[in-house]
Design an enzyme around this catalytic site. Structure first.
Site, short mmCIF file in Angstrom:
data_model
loop_
_atom_site.label_atom_id
_atom_site.label_comp_id
_atom_site.label_asym_id
_atom_site.label_seq_id
_atom_site.Cartn_x
_atom_site.Cartn_y
_atom_site.Cartn_z
N THR A 12 -64.84 -39.05 58.88
CA THR A 12 -65.79 -37.96 58.67
C THR A 12 -65.07 -36.62 58.49
O THR A 12 -65.70 -35.58 58.43
CB THR A 12 -66.78 -37.85 59.85
N ASP A 14 -62.12 -33.82 56.72
CA ASP A 14 -61.97 -33.16 55.44
C ASP A 14 -61.04 -33.93 54.49
O ASP A 14 -61.29 -34.00 53.29
CB ASP A 14 -61.42 -31.73 55.65
N LEU A 15 -59.97 -34.51 55.02
CA LEU A 15 -59.04 -35.24 54.17
C LEU A 15 -59.72 -36.44 53.51
O LEU A 15 -59.55 -36.68 52.30
CB LEU A 15 -57.84 -35.72 54.99
N ALA A 16 -60.48 -37.19 54.29
CA ALA A 16 -61.18 -38.35 53.73
C ALA A 16 -62.16 -37.91 52.65
O ALA A 16 -62.25 -38.52 51.58
CB ALA A 16 -61.91 -39.10 54.84
N ARG A 44 -65.72 -40.87 65.71
CA ARG A 44 -66.58 -40.86 66.90
C ARG A 44 -68.03 -40.58 66.52
O ARG A 44 -68.95 -41.03 67.21
CB ARG A 44 -66.09 -39.80 67.89
N ASP A 179 -46.02 -37.84 52.31
CA ASP A 179 -45.83 -36.45 51.91
C ASP A 179 -46.45 -36.36 50.53
O ASP A 179 -45.88 -36.85 49.55
CB ASP A 179 -44.34 -36.08 51.85
N HIS A 180 -47.65 -35.77 50.44
CA HIS A 180 -48.41 -35.89 49.19
C HIS A 180 -47.71 -35.25 48.00
O HIS A 180 -48.01 -35.56 46.85
CB HIS A 180 -49.83 -35.33 49.35
N GLU A 218 -48.67 -19.86 47.81
CA GLU A 218 -50.11 -20.00 48.01
C GLU A 218 -50.75 -18.61 48.04
O GLU A 218 -50.18 -17.67 48.58
CB GLU A 218 -50.41 -20.71 49.33
N HIS A 242 -42.23 -30.72 52.34
CA HIS A 242 -42.37 -30.54 50.89
C HIS A 242 -41.12 -29.94 50.24
O HIS A 242 -40.63 -30.43 49.21
CB HIS A 242 -43.56 -29.63 50.57
N LYS A 344 -47.64 -17.76 52.22
CA LYS A 344 -49.08 -17.56 52.05
C LYS A 344 -49.34 -16.11 51.64
O LYS A 344 -48.52 -15.23 51.84
CB LYS A 344 -49.82 -17.89 53.34
N LYS A 349 -50.82 -18.94 42.94
CA LYS A 349 -50.69 -20.28 43.52
C LYS A 349 -49.88 -21.13 42.53
O LYS A 349 -50.32 -21.36 41.40
CB LYS A 349 -52.06 -20.91 43.74
#
Length: 506
Positions: A12, A14-16, A44, A179-180, A218, A242, A344, A349
Protein backbone atom coordinates in the site's frame (compact mmCIF):
# COMPACT_ATOMS: atom_id res chain seq x y z
CA UNK A 1 10.49 -15.86 -18.07
CA UNK A 2 9.50 -18.69 -15.74
CA UNK A 3 6.37 -18.44 -13.65
CA UNK A 4 6.53 -17.18 -10.06
CA UNK A 5 4.61 -15.84 -7.12
CA UNK A 6 5.67 -12.25 -6.37
CA UNK A 7 5.25 -11.08 -2.78
CA UNK A 8 5.14 -7.29 -2.40
CA UNK A 9 5.74 -6.31 1.23
CA UNK A 10 4.60 -2.71 1.58
CA UNK A 11 1.94 -3.08 -1.11
CA UNK A 12 0.00 0.00 0.00
CA UNK A 13 3.09 2.23 -0.13
CA UNK A 14 4.25 4.82 -2.62
CA UNK A 15 6.89 2.66 -4.33
CA UNK A 16 4.40 -0.09 -5.14
CA UNK A 17 1.90 2.44 -6.44
CA UNK A 18 4.27 4.49 -8.59
CA UNK A 19 6.70 1.85 -9.80
CA UNK A 20 5.93 -1.80 -9.11
CA UNK A 21 2.31 -2.22 -10.22
CA UNK A 22 2.87 -0.25 -13.46
CA UNK A 23 5.97 -2.40 -14.09
CA UNK A 24 3.96 -5.63 -13.74
CA UNK A 25 1.34 -4.32 -16.17
CA UNK A 26 3.94 -3.28 -18.77
CA UNK A 27 5.62 -6.70 -18.55
CA UNK A 28 2.22 -8.36 -18.96
CA UNK A 29 1.24 -6.21 -21.95
CA UNK A 30 4.55 -7.00 -23.66
CA UNK A 31 4.19 -10.74 -23.15
CA UNK A 32 7.16 -10.98 -20.77
CA UNK A 33 5.08 -12.17 -17.82
CA UNK A 34 2.85 -14.82 -19.38
CA UNK A 35 -0.05 -16.28 -17.40
CA UNK A 36 1.88 -18.37 -14.85
CA UNK A 37 2.27 -15.75 -12.16
CA UNK A 38 0.58 -14.32 -9.10
CA UNK A 39 1.19 -11.13 -7.14
CA UNK A 40 0.42 -11.08 -3.43
CA UNK A 41 0.16 -7.63 -1.88
CA UNK A 42 1.11 -7.54 1.81
CA UNK A 43 0.67 -4.69 4.29
CA UNK A 44 -0.87 -4.07 7.71
CA UNK A 45 -3.73 -2.05 6.27
CA UNK A 46 -6.93 -4.11 5.91
CA UNK A 47 -8.08 -4.33 2.27
CA UNK A 48 -10.40 -6.65 0.39
CA UNK A 49 -9.07 -8.26 -2.77
CA UNK A 50 -11.47 -6.08 -4.77
CA UNK A 51 -10.19 -2.92 -3.09
CA UNK A 52 -6.61 -3.95 -3.73
CA UNK A 53 -7.27 -4.66 -7.40
CA UNK A 54 -8.96 -1.26 -7.67
CA UNK A 55 -5.83 0.33 -6.15
CA UNK A 56 -3.68 -1.47 -8.70
CA UNK A 57 -5.90 -0.23 -11.54
CA UNK A 58 -5.69 3.36 -10.30
CA UNK A 59 -1.91 3.03 -10.07
CA UNK A 60 -1.70 1.83 -13.67
CA UNK A 61 -4.02 4.56 -14.94
CA UNK A 62 -1.84 7.19 -13.29
CA UNK A 63 1.72 5.95 -13.75
CA UNK A 64 2.00 3.13 -16.33
CA UNK A 65 3.47 3.40 -19.83
CA UNK A 66 0.48 1.49 -21.16
CA UNK A 67 -3.06 2.54 -20.38
CA UNK A 68 -5.92 0.13 -19.75
CA UNK A 69 -7.73 0.15 -23.09
CA UNK A 70 -9.28 -3.31 -23.04
CA UNK A 71 -11.45 -4.45 -20.13
CA UNK A 72 -11.06 -8.10 -21.07
CA UNK A 73 -7.27 -7.80 -20.84
CA UNK A 74 -7.55 -5.97 -17.55
CA UNK A 75 -9.82 -8.67 -16.12
CA UNK A 76 -7.36 -11.33 -17.21
CA UNK A 77 -4.47 -9.40 -15.61
CA UNK A 78 -6.21 -8.45 -12.35
CA UNK A 79 -7.19 -12.03 -11.48
CA UNK A 80 -3.49 -12.67 -10.76
CA UNK A 81 -3.53 -10.19 -7.83
CA UNK A 82 -4.28 -11.20 -4.25
CA UNK A 83 -4.07 -9.24 -1.01
CA UNK A 84 -3.46 -10.27 2.57
CA UNK A 85 -3.25 -8.08 5.65
CA UNK A 86 -0.07 -9.07 7.50
CA UNK A 87 1.69 -7.97 10.65
CA UNK A 88 5.34 -8.80 9.88
CA UNK A 89 5.90 -9.74 13.56
CA UNK A 90 3.03 -12.25 13.60
CA UNK A 91 4.28 -15.78 12.87
CA UNK A 92 0.73 -17.09 12.47
CA UNK A 93 0.29 -14.59 9.66
CA UNK A 94 3.28 -16.04 7.80
CA UNK A 95 1.87 -19.54 8.16
CA UNK A 96 -1.43 -18.35 6.66
CA UNK A 97 0.58 -16.72 3.87
CA UNK A 98 2.23 -20.06 3.09
CA UNK A 99 -1.16 -21.71 2.82
CA UNK A 100 -2.36 -18.97 0.45
CA UNK A 101 0.82 -19.35 -1.60
CA UNK A 102 0.41 -23.09 -2.08
CA UNK A 103 -3.09 -22.50 -3.44
CA UNK A 104 -1.88 -19.82 -5.86
CA UNK A 105 0.95 -22.05 -7.08
CA UNK A 106 -1.52 -24.79 -7.89
CA UNK A 107 -3.92 -22.37 -9.56
CA UNK A 108 -1.37 -20.60 -11.76
CA UNK A 109 1.21 -23.39 -12.16
CA UNK A 110 4.16 -21.19 -11.13
CA UNK A 111 6.63 -24.04 -10.61
CA UNK A 112 7.18 -23.21 -6.95
CA UNK A 113 9.24 -20.09 -7.75
CA UNK A 114 8.93 -17.25 -5.22
CA UNK A 115 10.22 -13.69 -5.32
CA UNK A 116 9.98 -11.61 -2.14
CA UNK A 117 10.12 -7.85 -2.74
CA UNK A 118 10.65 -5.85 0.46
CA UNK A 119 9.42 -2.32 -0.21
CA UNK A 120 9.93 -1.61 3.49
CA UNK A 121 12.25 0.30 5.79
CA UNK A 122 15.67 -1.44 5.92
CA UNK A 123 15.45 -2.05 9.67
CA UNK A 124 12.60 -4.49 8.93
CA UNK A 125 14.51 -6.59 6.38
CA UNK A 126 16.07 -8.93 8.93
CA UNK A 127 12.85 -9.75 10.81
CA UNK A 128 10.89 -10.36 7.62
CA UNK A 129 13.59 -12.67 6.25
CA UNK A 130 13.70 -14.74 9.45
CA UNK A 131 9.91 -14.98 9.54
CA UNK A 132 9.84 -16.10 5.91
CA UNK A 133 12.09 -18.96 6.92
CA UNK A 134 10.21 -19.82 10.12
CA UNK A 135 6.91 -19.69 8.23
CA UNK A 136 8.18 -22.20 5.69
CA UNK A 137 8.00 -19.82 2.74
CA UNK A 138 11.57 -20.43 1.56
CA UNK A 139 10.95 -24.18 1.43
CA UNK A 140 9.91 -24.61 -2.17
CA UNK A 141 10.50 -26.83 -5.17
CA UNK A 142 11.55 -23.87 -7.31
CA UNK A 143 13.85 -20.92 -6.66
CA UNK A 144 13.36 -18.26 -4.00
CA UNK A 145 14.84 -14.75 -4.28
CA UNK A 146 14.85 -11.63 -2.15
CA UNK A 147 14.70 -8.13 -3.66
CA UNK A 148 15.48 -5.22 -1.34
CA UNK A 149 15.56 -1.46 -1.75
CA UNK A 150 18.17 1.05 -0.69
CA UNK A 151 19.33 2.36 1.68
CA UNK A 152 21.26 -0.78 2.53
CA UNK A 153 22.45 0.32 5.92
CA UNK A 154 23.54 3.71 7.22
CA UNK A 155 27.26 2.94 7.24
CA UNK A 156 29.53 -0.09 6.84
CA UNK A 157 28.83 -1.39 10.35
CA UNK A 158 25.05 -1.31 9.99
CA UNK A 159 25.26 -2.72 6.46
CA UNK A 160 27.34 -5.67 7.71
CA UNK A 161 24.81 -6.34 10.47
CA UNK A 162 21.92 -6.22 8.01
CA UNK A 163 23.72 -8.44 5.53
CA UNK A 164 24.43 -10.97 8.27
CA UNK A 165 20.71 -11.17 9.07
CA UNK A 166 19.79 -11.72 5.43
CA UNK A 167 22.49 -14.35 4.92
CA UNK A 168 20.99 -16.43 7.75
CA UNK A 169 18.11 -17.11 5.35
CA UNK A 170 19.22 -16.36 1.78
CA UNK A 171 22.39 -17.14 -0.12
CA UNK A 172 24.20 -14.21 -1.73
CA UNK A 173 23.19 -15.39 -5.21
CA UNK A 174 19.53 -15.08 -4.17
CA UNK A 175 19.77 -11.51 -2.78
CA UNK A 176 18.98 -8.80 -5.33
CA UNK A 177 19.84 -5.32 -4.06
CA UNK A 178 18.13 -2.77 -6.27
CA UNK A 179 19.81 0.43 -7.35
CA UNK A 180 17.23 1.69 -9.83
CA UNK A 181 19.82 3.80 -11.65
CA UNK A 182 21.33 0.57 -12.94
CA UNK A 183 17.99 -0.13 -14.60
CA UNK A 184 18.04 3.12 -16.57
CA UNK A 185 18.49 2.69 -20.30
CA UNK A 186 21.36 5.15 -20.78
CA UNK A 187 23.32 3.92 -17.75
CA UNK A 188 23.23 0.43 -19.25
CA UNK A 189 24.10 1.93 -22.63
CA UNK A 190 27.43 3.21 -21.29
CA UNK A 191 29.06 -0.21 -21.53
CA UNK A 192 27.65 -0.79 -25.03
CA UNK A 193 28.92 2.55 -26.34
CA UNK A 194 32.32 1.80 -24.83
CA UNK A 195 32.78 -1.81 -25.81
CA UNK A 196 30.86 -1.99 -29.12
CA UNK A 197 32.64 0.92 -30.87
CA UNK A 198 36.23 0.61 -32.04
CA UNK A 199 36.79 4.36 -32.05
CA UNK A 200 35.90 4.85 -28.35
CA UNK A 201 37.57 2.07 -26.38
CA UNK A 202 41.14 2.88 -27.61
CA UNK A 203 40.61 6.46 -26.37
CA UNK A 204 39.08 5.43 -23.03
CA UNK A 205 42.13 6.08 -20.85
CA UNK A 206 44.40 8.70 -19.31
CA UNK A 207 46.22 9.39 -22.59
CA UNK A 208 43.17 10.96 -24.20
CA UNK A 209 40.63 11.80 -21.48
CA UNK A 210 41.15 14.93 -19.38
CA UNK A 211 38.36 14.34 -16.85
CA UNK A 212 34.95 12.76 -16.37
CA UNK A 213 32.04 14.57 -14.73
CA UNK A 214 28.94 12.95 -13.25
CA UNK A 215 26.02 15.20 -12.33
CA UNK A 216 22.81 14.14 -10.62
CA UNK A 217 20.79 17.26 -9.87
CA UNK A 218 17.29 17.66 -8.44
CA UNK A 219 15.08 20.72 -8.41
CA UNK A 220 13.00 19.48 -5.46
CA UNK A 221 13.82 19.89 -1.81
CA UNK A 222 13.33 17.17 0.79
CA UNK A 223 9.52 17.35 0.47
CA UNK A 224 7.88 15.03 3.06
CA UNK A 225 11.15 13.10 3.60
CA UNK A 226 12.66 15.68 5.97
CA UNK A 227 12.88 13.30 8.94
CA UNK A 228 14.65 10.59 6.91
CA UNK A 229 16.85 12.97 4.94
CA UNK A 230 18.11 14.83 7.99
CA UNK A 231 19.66 11.57 9.22
CA UNK A 232 20.97 10.62 5.77
CA UNK A 233 22.06 13.56 3.62
CA UNK A 234 23.19 13.68 0.00
CA UNK A 235 26.33 11.61 0.56
CA UNK A 236 24.51 8.56 1.89
CA UNK A 237 21.30 9.08 -0.10
CA UNK A 238 22.95 9.48 -3.52
CA UNK A 239 26.74 9.21 -3.26
CA UNK A 240 27.14 5.73 -1.79
CA UNK A 241 24.93 4.15 -4.44
CA UNK A 242 23.88 6.02 -7.60
CA UNK A 243 26.99 8.17 -8.05
CA UNK A 244 29.52 5.42 -7.40
CA UNK A 245 27.56 2.98 -9.58
CA UNK A 246 27.77 5.34 -12.55
CA UNK A 247 31.46 5.92 -11.87
CA UNK A 248 32.02 2.15 -11.94
CA UNK A 249 30.22 1.84 -15.28
CA UNK A 250 32.48 4.53 -16.76
CA UNK A 251 35.75 3.18 -15.35
CA UNK A 252 35.40 -0.60 -15.45
CA UNK A 253 37.58 -2.82 -17.64
CA UNK A 254 36.01 -4.93 -20.41
CA UNK A 255 34.65 -8.11 -18.79
CA UNK A 256 36.05 -11.41 -20.03
CA UNK A 257 32.50 -12.69 -20.68
CA UNK A 258 29.05 -11.11 -20.80
CA UNK A 259 28.07 -12.94 -17.62
CA UNK A 260 26.64 -11.09 -14.64
CA UNK A 261 29.41 -12.13 -12.24
CA UNK A 262 32.18 -11.19 -14.69
CA UNK A 263 30.65 -7.74 -15.18
CA UNK A 264 30.25 -7.21 -11.44
CA UNK A 265 33.81 -8.43 -10.86
CA UNK A 266 35.10 -5.59 -13.05
CA UNK A 267 32.95 -3.03 -11.22
CA UNK A 268 34.34 -4.18 -7.88
CA UNK A 269 37.89 -3.74 -9.18
CA UNK A 270 37.10 -0.05 -9.74
CA UNK A 271 35.98 0.36 -6.12
CA UNK A 272 39.14 -1.34 -4.92
CA UNK A 273 41.17 1.12 -7.00
CA UNK A 274 39.51 4.25 -5.58
CA UNK A 275 42.01 6.48 -3.83
CA UNK A 276 40.89 6.56 -0.20
CA UNK A 277 40.99 9.79 1.77
CA UNK A 278 43.51 9.17 4.54
CA UNK A 279 43.00 12.39 6.53
CA UNK A 280 40.30 14.94 7.25
CA UNK A 281 42.40 17.50 5.42
CA UNK A 282 42.33 15.38 2.25
CA UNK A 283 38.56 15.28 2.50
CA UNK A 284 38.45 19.05 2.95
CA UNK A 285 40.60 19.57 -0.16
CA UNK A 286 38.69 17.19 -2.40
CA UNK A 287 35.08 17.18 -1.19
CA UNK A 288 32.64 20.09 -0.93
CA UNK A 289 29.47 19.81 1.10
CA UNK A 290 26.65 22.30 0.97
CA UNK A 291 23.16 23.01 2.23
CA UNK A 292 20.54 25.09 0.47
CA UNK A 293 19.30 28.29 2.01
CA UNK A 294 16.23 30.19 0.86
CA UNK A 295 16.11 31.23 -2.78
CA UNK A 296 13.92 31.34 -5.87
CA UNK A 297 13.11 28.80 -8.55
CA UNK A 298 13.56 29.37 -12.30
CA UNK A 299 9.99 30.70 -12.51
CA UNK A 300 10.53 33.10 -9.62
CA UNK A 301 8.77 31.06 -6.94
CA UNK A 302 10.29 31.59 -3.47
CA UNK A 303 11.74 28.45 -1.87
CA UNK A 304 12.47 27.93 1.83
CA UNK A 305 15.83 27.03 3.31
CA UNK A 306 16.53 23.41 4.20
CA UNK A 307 16.46 24.24 7.92
CA UNK A 308 12.91 25.57 7.45
CA UNK A 309 11.58 22.34 5.95
CA UNK A 310 9.19 20.07 7.87
CA UNK A 311 10.83 17.59 10.29
CA UNK A 312 14.29 19.14 9.81
CA UNK A 313 16.39 20.29 12.77
CA UNK A 314 16.57 24.14 12.62
CA UNK A 315 20.31 23.87 13.34
CA UNK A 316 20.92 20.90 11.04
CA UNK A 317 24.38 20.44 9.51
CA UNK A 318 23.12 17.78 7.06
CA UNK A 319 24.37 18.29 3.50
CA UNK A 320 21.85 18.63 0.67
CA UNK A 321 24.70 18.91 -1.86
CA UNK A 322 28.12 17.44 -2.27
CA UNK A 323 30.79 17.50 -4.95
CA UNK A 324 33.99 15.49 -4.94
CA UNK A 325 37.16 14.91 -6.92
CA UNK A 326 37.77 11.17 -7.09
CA UNK A 327 40.71 9.22 -8.49
CA UNK A 328 40.81 5.64 -9.76
CA UNK A 329 44.41 4.54 -9.24
CA UNK A 330 45.02 1.96 -11.92
CA UNK A 331 46.95 1.94 -15.20
CA UNK A 332 43.97 3.04 -17.29
CA UNK A 333 42.88 6.00 -15.18
CA UNK A 334 45.91 7.16 -13.19
CA UNK A 335 45.87 10.95 -13.01
CA UNK A 336 42.37 11.43 -14.48
CA UNK A 337 40.02 13.21 -12.05
CA UNK A 338 36.42 12.02 -11.81
CA UNK A 339 34.25 14.89 -10.61
CA UNK A 340 30.90 13.94 -9.10
CA UNK A 341 28.18 16.23 -7.80
CA UNK A 342 24.61 15.85 -6.62
CA UNK A 343 22.22 18.13 -4.82
CA UNK A 344 18.71 19.30 -4.13
CA UNK A 345 17.15 22.64 -5.07
CA UNK A 346 19.39 23.00 -8.14
CA UNK A 347 18.19 24.81 -11.29
CA UNK A 348 17.57 21.76 -13.49
CA UNK A 349 16.56 18.16 -12.89
CA UNK A 350 19.05 16.05 -14.80
CA UNK A 351 21.46 13.15 -14.70
CA UNK A 352 24.40 13.40 -17.08
CA UNK A 353 27.85 11.93 -17.51
CA UNK A 354 30.34 14.11 -19.42
CA UNK A 355 33.60 12.78 -20.84
CA UNK A 356 35.97 15.68 -21.60
CA UNK A 357 38.78 14.68 -23.95
CA UNK A 358 42.21 16.27 -23.83
CA UNK A 359 42.63 19.34 -26.00
CA UNK A 360 44.90 19.77 -28.99
CA UNK A 361 48.33 21.08 -27.86
CA UNK A 362 48.09 24.87 -27.77
CA UNK A 363 51.25 25.58 -29.74
CA UNK A 364 50.53 23.59 -32.91
CA UNK A 365 48.70 24.33 -36.16
CA UNK A 366 45.06 25.45 -35.69
CA UNK A 367 45.31 25.67 -31.91
CA UNK A 368 47.84 28.53 -32.31
CA UNK A 369 45.22 30.83 -33.82
CA UNK A 370 41.96 29.52 -32.36
CA UNK A 371 40.52 28.97 -28.93
CA UNK A 372 39.53 25.38 -29.52
CA UNK A 373 36.79 23.93 -27.34
CA UNK A 374 37.40 20.44 -25.89
CA UNK A 375 35.60 17.50 -27.41
CA UNK A 376 32.83 16.17 -25.19
CA UNK A 377 30.90 12.93 -25.08
CA UNK A 378 27.76 13.28 -22.97
CA UNK A 379 25.47 10.51 -21.76
CA UNK A 380 22.06 11.96 -20.94
CA UNK A 381 20.44 9.61 -18.45
CA UNK A 382 17.45 11.56 -17.14
CA UNK A 383 14.95 13.05 -17.86
CA UNK A 384 15.83 13.10 -21.58
CA UNK A 385 17.77 10.04 -22.75
CA UNK A 386 20.43 10.26 -25.41
CA UNK A 387 24.07 10.72 -26.36
CA UNK A 388 25.70 13.99 -27.33
CA UNK A 389 29.08 14.41 -29.08
CA UNK A 390 30.67 17.84 -29.41
CA UNK A 391 33.45 18.56 -31.94
CA UNK A 392 35.09 21.49 -33.75
CA UNK A 393 34.61 22.15 -37.49
CA UNK A 394 35.20 24.96 -40.00
CA UNK A 395 32.29 27.33 -40.33
CA UNK A 396 30.98 27.09 -43.90
CA UNK A 397 31.78 30.12 -46.05
CA UNK A 398 34.26 31.53 -43.55
CA UNK A 399 37.98 32.13 -43.82
CA UNK A 400 39.01 29.43 -41.40
CA UNK A 401 36.61 30.27 -38.58
CA UNK A 402 36.20 27.24 -36.27
CA UNK A 403 32.94 26.56 -34.51
CA UNK A 404 31.77 23.78 -32.17
CA UNK A 405 28.93 21.57 -33.39
CA UNK A 406 26.94 18.86 -31.67
CA UNK A 407 25.97 15.45 -32.96
CA UNK A 408 22.93 14.58 -30.88
CA UNK A 409 21.24 11.18 -30.63
CA UNK A 410 17.98 11.79 -28.77
CA UNK A 411 16.70 8.40 -27.71
CA UNK A 412 13.66 9.89 -25.99
CA UNK A 413 12.69 11.65 -29.24
CA UNK A 414 12.67 8.33 -31.12
CA UNK A 415 11.31 5.93 -28.52
CA UNK A 416 9.27 8.44 -26.53
CA UNK A 417 7.31 7.38 -23.48
CA UNK A 418 7.59 3.68 -24.33
CA UNK A 419 11.19 3.46 -23.15
CA UNK A 420 11.11 0.66 -20.54
CA UNK A 421 11.12 2.05 -17.01
CA UNK A 422 13.96 1.02 -14.70
CA UNK A 423 11.81 -0.98 -12.29
CA UNK A 424 10.18 -2.83 -15.15
CA UNK A 425 13.56 -3.96 -16.45
CA UNK A 426 14.90 -4.87 -13.01
CA UNK A 427 11.80 -6.85 -12.01
CA UNK A 428 12.11 -8.79 -15.23
CA UNK A 429 15.81 -9.43 -14.61
CA UNK A 430 15.23 -10.62 -11.03
CA UNK A 431 12.54 -13.05 -12.15
CA UNK A 432 14.90 -14.39 -14.85
CA UNK A 433 17.78 -14.72 -12.39
CA UNK A 434 19.92 -12.08 -14.13
CA UNK A 435 21.80 -10.19 -11.40
CA UNK A 436 23.95 -8.04 -13.72
CA UNK A 437 22.34 -4.74 -12.77
CA UNK A 438 21.92 -5.46 -9.07
CA UNK A 439 24.58 -4.69 -6.47
CA UNK A 440 26.63 -7.47 -4.93
CA UNK A 441 27.64 -7.42 -1.26
CA UNK A 442 31.30 -6.63 -1.97
CA UNK A 443 30.17 -3.59 -4.01
CA UNK A 444 28.03 -2.40 -1.12
CA UNK A 445 30.74 -2.89 1.52
CA UNK A 446 33.51 -1.21 -0.51
CA UNK A 447 31.25 1.73 -1.33
CA UNK A 448 30.44 2.19 2.37
CA UNK A 449 34.11 1.96 3.29
CA UNK A 450 34.85 4.82 0.87
CA UNK A 451 31.91 6.98 1.95
CA UNK A 452 32.40 6.39 5.69
CA UNK A 453 35.80 8.12 5.57
CA UNK A 454 34.17 11.25 4.17
CA UNK A 455 31.34 11.14 6.71
CA UNK A 456 33.79 10.67 9.58
CA UNK A 457 35.81 13.72 8.50
CA UNK A 458 32.64 15.78 8.28
CA UNK A 459 31.55 14.71 11.76
CA UNK A 460 34.82 16.01 13.15
CA UNK A 461 34.47 19.42 11.48
CA UNK A 462 31.21 21.34 11.45
CA UNK A 463 32.65 24.54 10.01
CA UNK A 464 33.11 23.35 6.42
CA UNK A 465 29.40 23.27 5.53
CA UNK A 466 28.84 25.75 2.69
CA UNK A 467 25.51 27.36 1.93
CA UNK A 468 24.03 27.98 -1.51
CA UNK A 469 20.81 29.72 -2.58
CA UNK A 470 17.99 27.38 -3.56
CA UNK A 471 17.76 27.47 -7.35
CA UNK A 472 21.54 27.88 -7.88
CA UNK A 473 24.18 25.35 -8.96
CA UNK A 474 25.56 24.89 -5.46
CA UNK A 475 28.39 26.45 -3.44
CA UNK A 476 31.10 28.42 -5.27
CA UNK A 477 33.65 26.07 -3.71
CA UNK A 478 32.34 23.35 -6.05
CA UNK A 479 33.32 25.51 -9.04
CA UNK A 480 36.72 26.15 -7.47
CA UNK A 481 37.24 22.39 -7.06
CA UNK A 482 37.56 22.13 -10.85
CA UNK A 483 39.07 25.56 -11.48
CA UNK A 484 42.16 24.58 -9.46
CA UNK A 485 42.81 21.89 -12.08
CA UNK A 486 42.06 24.17 -15.04
CA UNK A 487 38.60 22.69 -15.69
CA UNK A 488 34.98 23.78 -15.29
CA UNK A 489 31.69 22.04 -14.72
CA UNK A 490 30.13 21.61 -18.10
CA UNK A 491 26.61 23.03 -18.11
CA UNK A 492 23.68 20.69 -18.41
CA UNK A 493 23.41 19.22 -21.92
CA UNK A 494 27.10 19.88 -22.47
CA UNK A 495 26.85 23.40 -23.81
CA UNK A 496 26.41 27.02 -22.87
CA UNK A 497 23.64 29.10 -24.35
CA UNK A 498 24.68 29.97 -27.89
CA UNK A 499 27.96 28.04 -27.67
CA UNK A 500 27.11 25.34 -30.21
CA UNK A 501 26.03 26.79 -33.53
CA UNK A 502 24.70 23.63 -35.16
CA UNK A 503 23.06 20.55 -33.77
CA UNK A 504 23.09 17.53 -36.05
CA UNK A 505 20.43 15.03 -35.00
CA UNK A 506 21.31 11.41 -35.67
Amino acid sequence: MSGAVFFIFGATGDLAKRKLFPAFYSLYREGKLGENFAVVGLARRPRTIEQFQADVKQSIDEFARYKIDDEAKWTSFSKHFEYMSLDINDMEGFKKLKSLTVGLEEKFQTGGNRLFYLALSPELFGNVSLNLREGGLVETEGWHRLVIEKPFGYDLESAEKLNGQLREVFEEKDIYRIDHYLGKEMVQNIEFVRFANAFFEPLWNNKYIANIQITLSETVGVEERGGYYDHSGALRDMGQNHMLQMLMMMAMEPPSRMHSEDIRDEKVKVLRSLRLFETAEEVRENVVRGQYKDGTSANGKPMPAYREEDSVNPESATETYFAAKVFVDNFRWAGVPFYIRTGKRLPVKTTEVVVEFKNIPSNVYLAKKHDLQPNLLVFRVNPMEGIYLKMNVKKPGSEGVIIPIAMDFCQSCQVGINTPEAYERLLHDAARGDSTYFTRWDEVSLAWEYVDRIAKAWSERKDDLKFYPAGSWGPKEAQELLARDGFQWWPVNGQKEGEVEWVVTV
